[in-house]
Design a protein around this motif. Structure first.
Motif, PDB file in Angstrom:
ATOM      1  N   TRP A  24       0.833  -1.205   0.000  1.00  0.00           N
ATOM      2  CA  TRP A  24       0.000   0.000   0.000  1.00  0.00           C
ATOM      3  C   TRP A  24       0.868   1.256   0.000  1.00  0.00           C
ATOM      4  O   TRP A  24       0.566   2.216  -0.690  1.00  0.00           O
ATOM      5  CB  TRP A  24      -0.930   0.014   1.204  1.00  0.00           C
ATOM      6  N   VAL A  31       0.222   7.906   3.951  1.00  0.00           N
ATOM      7  CA  VAL A  31      -1.069   8.217   4.587  1.00  0.00           C
ATOM      8  C   VAL A  31      -2.099   7.152   4.238  1.00  0.00           C
ATOM      9  O   VAL A  31      -2.816   6.651   5.113  1.00  0.00           O
ATOM     10  CB  VAL A  31      -1.562   9.626   4.165  1.00  0.00           C
ATOM     11  N   ALA A  32      -2.157   6.776   2.966  1.00  0.00           N
ATOM     12  CA  ALA A  32      -3.097   5.736   2.541  1.00  0.00           C
ATOM     13  C   ALA A  32      -2.759   4.404   3.199  1.00  0.00           C
ATOM     14  O   ALA A  32      -3.655   3.679   3.644  1.00  0.00           O
ATOM     15  CB  ALA A  32      -3.084   5.597   1.025  1.00  0.00           C
ATOM     16  N   GLY A  34      -1.297   3.944   6.056  1.00  0.00           N
ATOM     17  CA  GLY A  34      -1.704   4.027   7.461  1.00  0.00           C
ATOM     18  C   GLY A  34      -3.201   3.841   7.633  1.00  0.00           C
ATOM     19  O   GLY A  34      -3.649   3.114   8.528  1.00  0.00           O
ATOM     20  N   ALA A  35      -3.977   4.474   6.760  1.00  0.00           N
ATOM     21  CA  ALA A  35      -5.438   4.346   6.842  1.00  0.00           C
ATOM     22  C   ALA A  35      -5.884   2.917   6.542  1.00  0.00           C
ATOM     23  O   ALA A  35      -6.749   2.365   7.234  1.00  0.00           O
ATOM     24  CB  ALA A  35      -6.103   5.322   5.879  1.00  0.00           C
ATOM     25  N   LEU A  36      -5.298   2.309   5.521  1.00  0.00           N
ATOM     26  CA  LEU A  36      -5.669   0.935   5.183  1.00  0.00           C
ATOM     27  C   LEU A  36      -5.210  -0.045   6.263  1.00  0.00           C
ATOM     28  O   LEU A  36      -5.911  -1.017   6.559  1.00  0.00           O
ATOM     29  CB  LEU A  36      -5.102   0.551   3.820  1.00  0.00           C
ATOM     30  N   SER A  37      -4.062   0.211   6.862  1.00  0.00           N
ATOM     31  CA  SER A  37      -3.596  -0.647   7.971  1.00  0.00           C
ATOM     32  C   SER A  37      -4.535  -0.542   9.164  1.00  0.00           C
ATOM     33  O   SER A  37      -4.845  -1.551   9.807  1.00  0.00           O
ATOM     34  CB  SER A  37      -2.175  -0.269   8.373  1.00  0.00           C
ATOM     35  N   ALA A  38      -4.997   0.659   9.454  1.00  0.00           N
ATOM     36  CA  ALA A  38      -5.964   0.829  10.546  1.00  0.00           C
ATOM     37  C   ALA A  38      -7.263   0.105  10.228  1.00  0.00           C
ATOM     38  O   ALA A  38      -7.858  -0.536  11.109  1.00  0.00           O
ATOM     39  CB  ALA A  38      -6.223   2.320  10.784  1.00  0.00           C
ATOM     40  N   ALA A  39      -7.699   0.164   8.977  1.00  0.00           N
ATOM     41  CA  ALA A  39      -8.907  -0.560   8.567  1.00  0.00           C
ATOM     42  C   ALA A  39      -8.700  -2.060   8.705  1.00  0.00           C
ATOM     43  O   ALA A  39      -9.615  -2.789   9.137  1.00  0.00           O
ATOM     44  CB  ALA A  39      -9.274  -0.201   7.131  1.00  0.00           C
ATOM     45  N   SER A  71      -8.925  -1.441  -0.205  1.00  0.00           N
ATOM     46  CA  SER A  71      -7.586  -1.485  -0.782  1.00  0.00           C
ATOM     47  C   SER A  71      -7.637  -1.212  -2.276  1.00  0.00           C
ATOM     48  O   SER A  71      -6.824  -0.456  -2.812  1.00  0.00           O
ATOM     49  CB  SER A  71      -6.954  -2.859  -0.515  1.00  0.00           C
ATOM     50  N   VAL A  74      -8.449   2.563  -2.832  1.00  0.00           N
ATOM     51  CA  VAL A  74      -7.413   3.501  -2.411  1.00  0.00           C
ATOM     52  C   VAL A  74      -6.080   3.278  -3.129  1.00  0.00           C
ATOM     53  O   VAL A  74      -5.416   4.232  -3.520  1.00  0.00           O
ATOM     54  CB  VAL A  74      -7.208   3.427  -0.881  1.00  0.00           C
TER      55      VAL A  74
END
Length: 79
Positions: A24, A31-32, A34-39, A71, A74
């Motif tokens: 990713w 940033v993307a 990090g957001a996808l990892s949090a999801a 995923s 994004v």
């Protein structure tokens, strides 16, 4: 006595998450990623209470599908 299968599942989850985060980051930036990892982590945590309502496999497939779709939107769709 704890099951070693659960521990192995956690290792697999962590390795897959790290590999996904790396991809990713390469495709969409930090940033993307990090957001996808949090999801990814939230989906794993959310699958447990969801499993009590719909069953284990439907919960796993549902949250995996949701993170997979996120995923694609994004990071993957751009390519």
């Amino acid at each position: 006595m704890p099951s070693r299968k659960r521990q192995l599942g956690g290792v697999v989850l962590a390795v897959a998450g790290a590999a996904a985060a790396r991809q990713w980051r390469q495709q969409a930036g930090g940033v993307a990623a990090g957001a996808l990892s949090a999801a990814y982590v939230a989906a794993f945590a959310g699958s447990h209470p969801l499993a009590k309502k719909v069953g284990a496999w439907p919960a796993v497939f549902g949250v995996a599908g949701a993170v997979g779709l996120a995923s694609w939107v994004v990071a993957d769709r751009r390519g």
